[in-house]
Enzyme design. Structure first.
Site, PDB file in Angstrom:
ATOM      1  N   LEU A   1      24.587  -2.760 -25.127  1.00 58.80           N
ATOM      2  CA  LEU A   1      24.998  -3.648 -24.038  1.00 58.80           C
ATOM      3  C   LEU A   1      25.615  -2.861 -22.901  1.00 58.80           C
ATOM      4  O   LEU A   1      26.317  -1.866 -23.131  1.00 58.80           O
ATOM      5  CB  LEU A   1      26.064  -4.631 -24.527  1.00 58.80           C
TER       6      LEU A   1
ATOM      7  N   LYS B   1      33.011 -10.096 -28.511  1.00 52.46           N
ATOM      8  CA  LYS B   1      32.251  -8.911 -28.892  1.00 52.46           C
ATOM      9  C   LYS B   1      32.932  -8.315 -30.116  1.00 52.46           C
ATOM     10  O   LYS B   1      34.014  -7.729 -30.026  1.00 52.46           O
ATOM     11  CB  LYS B   1      32.212  -7.884 -27.764  1.00 52.46           C
TER      12      LYS B   1
ATOM     13  N   LYS C   1      34.725  -5.942 -21.170  1.00 53.70           N
ATOM     14  CA  LYS C   1      35.661  -5.293 -22.092  1.00 53.70           C
ATOM     15  C   LYS C   1      37.110  -5.660 -21.771  1.00 53.70           C
ATOM     16  O   LYS C   1      37.474  -5.810 -20.601  1.00 53.70           O
ATOM     17  CB  LYS C   1      35.504  -3.767 -21.990  1.00 53.70           C
TER      18      LYS C   1
ATOM     19  N   CYS D   1      67.783   2.764 -51.392  1.00 55.86           N
ATOM     20  CA  CYS D   1      67.892   1.771 -50.323  1.00 55.86           C
ATOM     21  C   CYS D   1      68.875   2.284 -49.271  1.00 55.86           C
ATOM     22  O   CYS D   1      69.996   2.667 -49.621  1.00 55.86           O
ATOM     23  CB  CYS D   1      68.382   0.437 -50.894  1.00 55.86           C
TER      24      CYS D   1
ATOM     25  N   CYS E   1      72.238  -0.177 -49.497  1.00 52.16           N
ATOM     26  CA  CYS E   1      73.122  -0.247 -50.668  1.00 52.16           C
ATOM     27  C   CYS E   1      72.971   0.936 -51.611  1.00 52.16           C
ATOM     28  O   CYS E   1      73.757   1.093 -52.540  1.00 52.16           O
ATOM     29  CB  CYS E   1      72.887  -1.554 -51.425  1.00 52.16           C
TER      30      CYS E   1
ATOM     31  N   CYS F   1      72.185  -6.755 -52.450  1.00 55.43           N
ATOM     32  CA  CYS F   1      72.216  -5.776 -51.357  1.00 55.43           C
ATOM     33  C   CYS F   1      72.579  -6.483 -50.055  1.00 55.43           C
ATOM     34  O   CYS F   1      71.934  -7.465 -49.675  1.00 55.43           O
ATOM     35  CB  CYS F   1      70.850  -5.108 -51.221  1.00 55.43           C
TER      36      CYS F   1
END
Ligand code: IVH
Length: 639
Positions: A53, A86, A285, A379, A382, A402
């Protein structure tokens, strides 16, 4: 048909075909998976070349295109245009002989492609045999195979785990999956297909491109959503501006809109430029919204389920008209897979995502000063040891107390779809946490009027209202409570399904993984998460306290609320998880009705895979169409 019934019949068919091979027909469902791996792909010369195209990068270029083609065929200006997304996937061509799929090929160089018939047979969107009877005896149907965005991250994670290169984008994933020598691998990938073109020398029931799409649907295909016809190019320009914002809601990547001269009789007159691009179509586009900026730092946020979410702190940059200073990195595996380092120049986008995301590093711009990021094993809030469930991308903080999780958990618990405690939003929860009055969701029910009045910014009235809202939340049904608890993978819909099936908290807490997984719409991963949640002593303690405070632990008949009262639905096609009967049951349970034909009184048509003519009728009559997820949302939204 229930899955088990399908499997049984499928096996029976396989046995018959094994005993009597001559009975095996090309459109047999066994042929979707059955073929042996081929050693190399056979070349195929397209009867008619597969064209590419021309592009228009702005509205002026689009207008210039019309001016150009109108000089050749003046009628185009008044004949209208068909607009279609498209799709950014892999182009394929399907040959149908007497309504049966015979050959499927890739585009290749446009003249010669590769045969990928066994792979294409694994895609459920591709009918092995066409519906209806009014199809040309011999034709090629062309369209795009795409990789659903919802599965993309999971595929790349699997690849990284297996020591393979992740795919750079869904288009590469689609193309790569199509060229597999072993069709069973293609099948696992979950590819989808949208057709948009019929190549034949025989007459058929379409005079315009927008009718081609309707005809394709009547043959049993699913066409890409949001296509429509406009009368003029001015209308097209307006419509394209409205289509672009829909991108984030789609499960496929689209890089523009194809504008096609609607009248098919004008196509041959317009011809082809340079043997490559038809004049009757052009791709408008979308501007890619990508910016490059420096990644200063990677931080980790803890969500209410304990999920650790890495995000990038960026040098502020404008992307698509918005200044972005943080962007999600999705998950740690992706940071590693894309080799994103602290100090990298990175590409940032907002396209396809509401939340900005980091696409990846610009490797050429590395100075050697960049530092690798190490996935935390504790973590960050915590300090609990991080968990990484075997088949998930996410890492989790397992500590239900936590403080990082707790804040998000309480906000979610009180939110509208959950326990609906008005007046308990982010700021209030933060204040209650900082004053140590609320450290988990059960603490909400231990708040007193006096405590609230003593807080800054709490007038007597506000305190009374909040206490009343907390009291009222105790009558919320089990389904709301299950959703409010923030169990991993349990959203409003799953919560409702579980509440409907088990009826009470006690029964659900005693259920095994198998029993939970036997709930329609609930898979083993969810079941595992549910059982795991109730197995944690902290969670059991929390639930016991909630019970002492008098929360509702049962689900009223029919889920209590009747959100679909007075509404009528029609179901067409196969829904992804619900059987027809189950969908009907759910609709009726929510106070709605199911009828078999579409009329002006129909509230919405629920559309599944391979929908019938009811879909066309709904479109003609302007009746709403929704998918299964949409239906479940309606059922649960007011629960
Ligand atoms: S029409 C003969 N419509 O874009 C058909 N193409 O750059 C000419 N594509 O290879 C193309 N979505 O595979 C058309 N709605 C759409 C499309 C589309 C994606 C692909 C197509 C073609 C490529 C051209």
């Amino acid at each position: 048909m229930a899955d088990a019934e399908y499997d049984r019949l499928f096996r029976e068919l396989q046995n018959i075909e094994e005993r009597y091979p001559t009975l095996r027909v090309a459109d047999s469902p066994t042929q979707r998976i059955g073929a042996e791996p081929v050693s190399s792909l056979t070349k195929h010369r397209h009867r008619v070349p597969m064209l590419s195209l021309g592009n228009a990068f702005d509205d002026d270029e689009l207008l210039a295109w019309e001016t150009r083609i109108a000089k050749i065929v003046p009628e185009v200006v008044s004949g209208g245009y068909s607009l279609e997304f498209k799709i950014d996937g892999a182009a394929i061509s399907l040959t149908y002989e007497d309504g049966v799929l015979s050959i499927a090929t890739t585009r290749g160089n446009g003249t010669i492609g590769e045969q990928i018939t066994p792979n294409i047979r694994t895609i459920p969107d591709v009918p092995l045999k066409l519906q209806g009877e009014e199809w040309p005896r011999s034709m090629e149907i062309r369209g795009e195979v795409y990789f659903p965005l919802s599965n993309f991250a999971a595929l790349n994670r699997q690849r990284v785990q297996a020591g393979e290169q992740p795919f750079a984008n869904p288009r590469n994933a689609a193309a790569g999956s199509l060229r597999q020598l072993d069709p069973s691998i293609t099948r696992q990938r979950g590819l989808r297909f949208f057709p948009f073109h019929v190549e034949t020398t025989e007459p058929f029931a379409a005079r315009a491109q927008h009718e081609v799409l309707e005809v394709l649907e009547s043959w049993g295909f699913r066409v890409a959503p949001h296509h429509h016809r406009v009368n003029s190019l001015t209308e097209a320009v307006t419509a394209i501006a409205q289509l672009e914002p829909l991108l984030p809601s789609l499960d496929f990547e689209a890089d523009g809109v194809v504008v096609k001269v609607d009248r098919l009789d004008l196509h041959p007159e317009l011809g082809v430029v340079g043997g490559r691009e038809p004049r009757w179509a052009i791709a408008r586009k979308f501007a890619p919204e990508v910016a490059v900026t420096k990644l200063h730092e990677i931080r980790v946020n803890v969500g209410r389920t304990g999920a650790l979410n890495p995000y990038a702190v960026l040098e502020p940059v404008e992307v698509g008209g918005v200044t972005v200073s943080t962007a999600t990195l999705h998950n740690f595996d992706l940071v590693e897979a894309k080799d994103i380092r602290i100090g990298d120049e990175v590409e940032v986008t907002r396209a396809g995502e509401v939340i900005p995301q980091v696409l990846g590093p610009v490797r050429d711009r590395r100075t050697g000063q960049e530092r690798q990021f190490v996935t935390p094993d504790r973590c960050p809030v915590c300090g609990a040891a991080v968990e990484h469930p075997a088949d998930e991308v996410m890492y989790y903080c397992p500590n239900v107390t936590c403080p990082g999780r707790m804040l998000e958990a309480v906000i979610h618990f009180a939110s509208r779809g959950a326990m609906d405690i008005r007046g308990l939003g982010g700021q209030r929860v933060t204040q209650l946490r900082d004053t140590k009055l609320v450290l988990d969701v059960a603490d909400i029910y231990e708040l007193s009027q006096a405590q609230l009045e003593s807080l800054e910014g709490f007038a007597i009235k506000a305190a009374t209202q909040l206490i009343e809202a907390i009291e009222a939340s105790k009558t919320r049904p089990l389904s709301s409570l299950l959703f409010a608890l923030g169990i991993r993978h349990v959203g409003a819909t799953v919560a409702r399904l579980l509440a409907a099936k088990f009826g009470s908290m006690d029964t659900l807490m005693k259920a095994t993984v198998e029993e939970v997984a036997a709930t329609e719409g609930v898979g083993p991963i969810i079941a595992d998460a549910v059982v795991h949640f109730f197995g944690e002593p902290e969670n059991r303690g929390l639930i016991e306290r909630l019970q002492q405070h008098g929360l509702t632990f049962t689900e009223p008949e029919g889920g209590g609320a009747k959100p679909l009262a007075g509404q009528t639905f029609v179901i067409t096609g196969t829904l992804p998880t619900l059987s027809r009967d189950r969908a009907k049951e759910l609709i009726e349970g929510a106070g709605g009705r199911v009828t078999s034909s579409v009329s002006k009184k129909t509230t919405a048509v629920v559309v599944g895979e391979s929908p019938g003519s009811k879909l066309n009728r709904a479109r003609d009559m302007g009746v709403d169409t929704i998918d299964e997820a949409g239906l479940l949302r309606r059922i649960t939204s007011h629960a």
